[in-house]
Design a protein around this motif. Structure first.
Motif, short mmCIF file in Angstrom:
data_model
loop_
_atom_site.label_atom_id
_atom_site.label_comp_id
_atom_site.label_asym_id
_atom_site.label_seq_id
_atom_site.Cartn_x
_atom_site.Cartn_y
_atom_site.Cartn_z
N ASP A 50 0.84 -1.20 0.00
CA ASP A 50 0.00 0.00 0.00
C ASP A 50 0.87 1.26 0.00
OD1 ASP A 50 -2.39 1.43 0.08
OD2 ASP A 50 -2.43 1.46 2.26
N HIS A 98 -0.73 -5.93 1.73
CA HIS A 98 -1.18 -5.19 2.91
C HIS A 98 -2.01 -3.95 2.57
CE1 HIS A 98 0.75 -7.62 5.95
NE2 HIS A 98 1.85 -7.61 5.25
N HIS A 100 -5.19 -1.84 3.36
CA HIS A 100 -5.83 -1.70 4.67
C HIS A 100 -7.29 -1.26 4.60
CE1 HIS A 100 -2.42 -2.54 7.24
NE2 HIS A 100 -1.67 -1.84 6.42
N ASP A 101 -7.74 -0.85 3.42
CA ASP A 101 -9.12 -0.37 3.32
C ASP A 101 -9.57 -0.46 1.86
OD1 ASP A 101 -7.95 1.93 2.04
OD2 ASP A 101 -7.67 2.84 4.01
N ASP A 119 -5.65 -6.55 4.59
CA ASP A 119 -5.13 -6.91 5.90
C ASP A 119 -6.01 -6.33 6.99
OD1 ASP A 119 -3.76 -7.49 8.17
OD2 ASP A 119 -1.90 -6.45 7.62
N GLY A 120 -6.94 -7.15 7.46
CA GLY A 120 -7.78 -6.75 8.58
C GLY A 120 -7.39 -7.46 9.86
N ASN A 128 -12.80 -8.01 10.78
CA ASN A 128 -11.87 -8.49 9.76
C ASN A 128 -12.63 -9.29 8.70
OD1 ASN A 128 -9.69 -9.48 8.30
ND2 ASN A 128 -8.85 -10.70 9.97
N VAL A 160 2.87 -1.68 8.85
CA VAL A 160 2.40 -2.89 9.51
C VAL A 160 3.33 -3.17 10.67
CG1 VAL A 160 1.90 -5.34 9.23
CG2 VAL A 160 1.58 -3.77 7.30
#
Length: 384
Positions: A50, A98, A100-101, A119-120, A128, A160
């Motif tokens: 990301d 990774h 994230h949203d 990645d939750g 998640n 992360v």
């Protein structure tokens, strides 16, 4: 040919080998990963994290990258992978690492990524699962494969980070895969993010064995992924320090431990730090062997950052002075070409070694060549 992740991992599971997945942060790195996989007739998985998308969007302080930066960066890396991979004789996957949203996922897919990881893992289990299912619905409709994560890895890499590990619960993995319908699942079984994983790490291979067996018992189709799996070659760390660097407390996952995890169910092994180290070593070596380049108008700025930031080994700390090369592959002069050549050699060294170790050499012909449109139809017919 560009393909989604699923057919590559399906072949790895059938063949009993693991597919290395390699992070890239510049156009020339993407080129080098594809070329070395072609050399070994291996499928290629290129990963853009990301924050790598933010860097590829021209953001030197990529940790503070905006969605707009990530959209630009995803487009830049997507264009590079298409340029070098669309007509390649091997199957090529461009995978978001990774995310994230949903904003990060959409930026990647619109930029040309053929696979995404959401990645939750830091969220409560139910949240998640909900986020991951939302991504699966969006991505599968477009033929894009999805990787989720369950369990928390210790260590630090980009944004992360965690001080401690939470191992993946095999029964929770069954519930997660059943409800999200992910194609791949990253599990926590003793690996760590970053270059400081501790000495003589022993992986808990009983975890992937249990997850795999539980999934098989329930008839669930999902590949298992090993994050935080860089080997951190000692010889490269030593060379960096001999060339003026100051990389301390650097220990990776022993290659024997990773190879022993493959028959336990691990089909995809993520590697980032090894590439960072090899590229940084090569940059230092370039200026050591050709000191006149330290004053180059084209690349002297890279040397100055190398000299100022001796304890860092992430090439993104040194490459902002050549953003046109990073983002678009621009090579305006011989000095810049020497820099690009050094970067590409480092990538090929790190990646080529692991292609052989993980067993994916010669496996390109085993991959079903499936485009995104056909994959979308398959997902639809299967109700995924």
């Amino acid at each position: 040919m560009l393909v989604p992740l699923k057919p590559v991992l399906d072949a790895a599971r059938r063949g009993g080998y693991a597919q290395g997945a390699f992070n890239v942060n510049a156009v020339c790195q993407a080129k080098a990963v594809i070329e070395i996989n072609e050399t070994f007739r291996s499928p290629a998985i290129l990963q853009g994290a990301d924050l790598a998308n933010a860097f590829m969007g021209g953001r030197a302080d990529f940790a503070n990258g905006t969605v707009a930066d990530k959209i630009v960066g995803a487009r830049n890396i997507g264009e590079a992978v298409r340029r070098f991979g669309a007509e390649s004789p091997i199957p090529v996957v461009l995978h978001l690492d990774h995310g994230h949203d949903m904003e990060s996922v959409r930026a990647a897919v619109e930029g040309g990524y053929t696979s995404v990881m959401i990645d939750g893992s830091a969220l409560p289990f139910g949240e998640n699962m909900e986020l991951t299912r939302e991504v699966v619905l969006y991505a599968h409709e477009r033929g894009v494969s999805v990787e989720g994560e369950l369990g928390v890895l210790a260590g630090v890499e980009d944004d992360v980070s965690s001080l401690t590990s939470t191992y993946t619960n095999p029964l929770a993995a069954v519930e997660f895969v059943r409800n999200t319908k992910v194609d791949a699942l990253a599990i926590s079984y003793g690996t760590m993010h970053g270059a400081s994983k501790g000495k003589d790490v022993k992986l808990r291979r009983e975890i992937p064995i249990a997850v795999r067996e539980c999934l098989l018992h329930e008839g669930l189709d999902c590949a298992l992924v090993s994050h935080g799996s860089s080997t951190v070659p000692r010889y490269i760390v030593d060379e960096i320090n001999e060339l003026g660097g100051n990389v301390q407390n650097a220990h990776g996952i022993p290659i024997a431990e990773l190879k022993a995890a493959i028959p336990c169910g691990i089909s995809k092994i993520n590697v980032d730090t090894d590439i960072r180290l090899a590229v940084t070593r090569n940059l230092r070596e370039l200026f050591e062997r050709r000191p006149e380049l330290k004053g180059s108008e084209s690349i002297g700025g890279v040397w100055r950052l190398l000299d100022e930031r001796r304890d860092q080994f992430d090439p993104r700390a040194f490459l902002p002075p050549v953003f046109d090369t990073v983002m678009h592959g621009v090579v305006p002069d011989d000095d810049r070409q020497a820099l690009v050549d050094a970067i590409e050699r480092g990538v090929r060294e790190a990646v080529g070694t692991l292609i052989v170790e993980f067993g994916s050499f010669g496996k390109a012909p085993l991959i079903e060549r499936v485009g995104l449109d056909e994959m979308a139809e398959r997902y639809k017919r299967a109700g995924l």
